[in-house]
Design a protein around this motif. Sequence first.
Motif, PDB file in Angstrom:
ATOM      1  N   ALA A 130       1.125  -0.829  -0.139  1.00  0.00           N
ATOM      2  CA  ALA A 130      -0.148  -0.098   0.063  1.00  0.00           C
ATOM      3  C   ALA A 130       0.915   1.152   0.062  1.00  0.00           C
ATOM      4  O   ALA A 130       0.668   2.761  -0.590  1.00  0.00           O
ATOM      5  CB  ALA A 130      -0.563   0.342   1.074  1.00  0.00           C
ATOM      6  N   MET A 131       1.829   1.203   0.908  1.00  0.00           N
ATOM      7  CA  MET A 131       2.491   2.260   0.899  1.00  0.00           C
ATOM      8  C   MET A 131       3.423   2.798  -0.382  1.00  0.00           C
ATOM      9  O   MET A 131       3.545   4.038  -1.040  1.00  0.00           O
ATOM     10  CB  MET A 131       4.378   1.938   1.348  1.00  0.00           C
ATOM     11  CG  MET A 131       5.229   3.230   2.251  1.00  0.00           C
ATOM     12  SD  MET A 131       5.825   2.668   2.859  1.00  0.00           S
ATOM     13  CE  MET A 131       5.618   1.850   4.366  1.00  0.00           C
ATOM     14  N   ALA A 132       3.551   1.877  -1.079  1.00  0.00           N
ATOM     15  CA  ALA A 132       4.229   1.395  -2.583  1.00  0.00           C
ATOM     16  C   ALA A 132       3.237   2.378  -3.090  1.00  0.00           C
ATOM     17  O   ALA A 132       3.127   3.674  -4.128  1.00  0.00           O
ATOM     18  CB  ALA A 132       5.114   0.820  -3.727  1.00  0.00           C
TER      19      ALA A 132
ATOM     20  N   ILE B 149      12.960   4.942   5.766  1.00  0.00           N
ATOM     21  CA  ILE B 149      13.890   4.634   4.717  1.00  0.00           C
ATOM     22  C   ILE B 149      13.898   4.933   3.598  1.00  0.00           C
ATOM     23  O   ILE B 149      15.308   5.311   2.833  1.00  0.00           O
ATOM     24  CB  ILE B 149      14.472   3.153   5.358  1.00  0.00           C
ATOM     25  CG1 ILE B 149      15.118   3.201   6.526  1.00  0.00           C
ATOM     26  CG2 ILE B 149      14.852   2.384   4.104  1.00  0.00           C
ATOM     27  CD1 ILE B 149      14.922   2.008   7.657  1.00  0.00           C
ATOM     28  N   ILE B 150      12.847   4.581   3.064  1.00  0.00           N
ATOM     29  CA  ILE B 150      12.725   4.774   1.667  1.00  0.00           C
ATOM     30  C   ILE B 150      11.689   6.517   0.758  1.00  0.00           C
ATOM     31  O   ILE B 150      12.712   6.827   0.157  1.00  0.00           O
ATOM     32  CB  ILE B 150      10.802   3.900   0.931  1.00  0.00           C
ATOM     33  CG1 ILE B 150      11.284   2.142   1.635  1.00  0.00           C
ATOM     34  CG2 ILE B 150      10.199   4.322  -0.168  1.00  0.00           C
ATOM     35  CD1 ILE B 150       9.942   1.371   1.811  1.00  0.00           C
TER      36      ILE B 150
ATOM     37  N   LYS C 286      15.518   6.527  -0.834  1.00  0.00           N
ATOM     38  CA  LYS C 286      15.227   6.463  -1.911  1.00  0.00           C
ATOM     39  C   LYS C 286      15.239   4.825  -1.926  1.00  0.00           C
ATOM     40  O   LYS C 286      16.195   4.196  -1.231  1.00  0.00           O
ATOM     41  CB  LYS C 286      16.388   6.927  -2.980  1.00  0.00           C
ATOM     42  CG  LYS C 286      16.043   8.590  -2.948  1.00  0.00           C
ATOM     43  CD  LYS C 286      15.728   9.208  -2.710  1.00  0.00           C
ATOM     44  CE  LYS C 286      14.919  10.777  -2.702  1.00  0.00           C
ATOM     45  NZ  LYS C 286      13.486  11.423  -2.831  1.00  0.00           N
ATOM     46  N   PRO C 287      14.992   4.695  -2.816  1.00  0.00           N
ATOM     47  CA  PRO C 287      15.073   2.341  -3.484  1.00  0.00           C
ATOM     48  C   PRO C 287      15.653   2.088  -2.995  1.00  0.00           C
ATOM     49  O   PRO C 287      16.210   1.144  -2.468  1.00  0.00           O
ATOM     50  CB  PRO C 287      14.056   2.252  -4.804  1.00  0.00           C
ATOM     51  CG  PRO C 287      13.705   3.702  -4.968  1.00  0.00           C
ATOM     52  CD  PRO C 287      14.192   4.975  -4.259  1.00  0.00           C
TER      53      PRO C 287
ATOM     54  N   PHE D  46       8.569  -2.637  -2.027  1.00  0.00           N
ATOM     55  CA  PHE D  46       9.605  -3.157  -3.666  1.00  0.00           C
ATOM     56  C   PHE D  46       8.839  -3.940  -4.377  1.00  0.00           C
ATOM     57  O   PHE D  46       8.312  -3.342  -5.744  1.00  0.00           O
ATOM     58  CB  PHE D  46      10.947  -3.742  -3.261  1.00  0.00           C
ATOM     59  CG  PHE D  46      11.527  -2.996  -2.500  1.00  0.00           C
ATOM     60  CD1 PHE D  46      12.435  -1.422  -2.767  1.00  0.00           C
ATOM     61  CD2 PHE D  46      13.069  -4.109  -1.745  1.00  0.00           C
ATOM     62  CE1 PHE D  46      12.950  -1.057  -2.208  1.00  0.00           C
ATOM     63  CE2 PHE D  46      13.645  -2.807  -1.066  1.00  0.00           C
ATOM     64  CZ  PHE D  46      13.924  -1.714  -1.191  1.00  0.00           C
ATOM     65  N   VAL D  47       7.706  -4.542  -4.223  1.00  0.00           N
ATOM     66  CA  VAL D  47       6.622  -5.606  -5.319  1.00  0.00           C
ATOM     67  C   VAL D  47       5.822  -4.784  -5.208  1.00  0.00           C
ATOM     68  O   VAL D  47       5.584  -4.596  -6.798  1.00  0.00           O
ATOM     69  CB  VAL D  47       6.440  -6.539  -3.768  1.00  0.00           C
ATOM     70  CG1 VAL D  47       5.550  -7.944  -4.188  1.00  0.00           C
ATOM     71  CG2 VAL D  47       7.283  -7.607  -3.835  1.00  0.00           C
ATOM     72  N   GLY D  48       4.978  -3.938  -5.049  1.00  0.00           N
ATOM     73  CA  GLY D  48       3.901  -2.924  -4.842  1.00  0.00           C
ATOM     74  C   GLY D  48       4.610  -2.002  -6.005  1.00  0.00           C
ATOM     75  O   GLY D  48       4.037  -1.234  -6.725  1.00  0.00           O
TER      76      GLY D  48
END
Length: 391
Positions: free
Chosen positions: A58-60, A142-143, A147-148, A224-226
């Motif tokens: 959901a965050m993505a 962190i994200i 960044k990724p 990452f998956v999202g």
Amino acid sequence: MKERYYSLDVFRGATVAFMIMVNNQAGTPYKPLDHAPWHGCTPTDLVFPFFLFAVGNAMAFVMPRLQQAGTPAFLAKVFRRTLLIFGIGLFLNWCPFVRYDAAGHLVGKGWEWINGDGQLAGIRVMGVLQRIALCYLFASLIIYFFKPRGAYVTAFILLMLYWVLCAMLGDKMDPYSLQGYFGTAVDKWAFGAAHMYHGEGVAFDPEGLASTIPAITQVIFGYFVGQYIQLKGKNYEMLSNLFVAGLVLMFAGYWWDMLFPINKKIWTSSYVIYTTGLAIAILSVVIFIIEFKNRRGWLSQYFNVFGKNPLFIFFLSGFLPRVLALIRIPNSVNAAGVPAYTSPFGWFYLHICKPLWADERAASLFYSICLIIFFWLIGYILDRKKIYIRV
């Protein structure tokens, strides 16, 4: 224009439904519906990491909007949500703020009190919602700031760091045992033994501070998956890559288990890798069925209701039994003539579920399913009225 993934809502909703099931059981459950005694992983041990993974999914979808709003707005949003979720979890541990003493009188619950056995007890500080809040906070920071690419590196460092801390600071004879785990000392120092979980017979918190470190990476992996799903779009390349990645992580978790045992209660790094791989593999199957084959039957619609108000329904499933426990229904009288009492939910289990099933495990399962249906009905009514309680 971002594509909508109904399958992600179903995955999240199914996770919430099973969280309600494993947290609301009466009697003796079937082994797959109980946590592993220590090392190992049962289906029940998948529920919590799957939810953290879903939080990352959901965050993505919301992170780009938060980034556009700017750093002050981002920090205000994240810290407000963190404090709210953590506070709700603490409220849940504390409620219903009163209890029955040995004489059967209602007395107030303070931050600390002496129980009927003369032992010091206290409100537990940590818990499921508290861990969700902390993982959400640190994964978001962190994200956002690293960044990724930096988040990838940070996730790797956190998993390896936790392994090193367990091995170096734990008991040299068995650092991954209940007695040898280093995180218990951290929680005792931070909260005191009176404010920790005692379900293992000693002061030990399965949602403690130290074991939150690797749990943060579960949210990062979910992000990452999202993000990958959004970037690749709905195509078979995305789907096959997801499924293969899930299998690779599962095998990596099994391999790491030989050195750092898979263990939910201390949330080992191998457990993170294994459960993340399984979550990715299962999610890819759900995406295939719902998004590619367009099979949206009653089961997906059922779980989707839980996915619309996940935290509220989970909170309600913990809050309502605690409050209803204040209603005492006479159940029996012992040899000394002292009456025994049960709660409304307890009465339902004793007088409805148990008479229907000779096997106590089946009665416990039936009870859990009834509660899931009950809370689904609440979620369904909210959904029909377009009421979505956001935290």
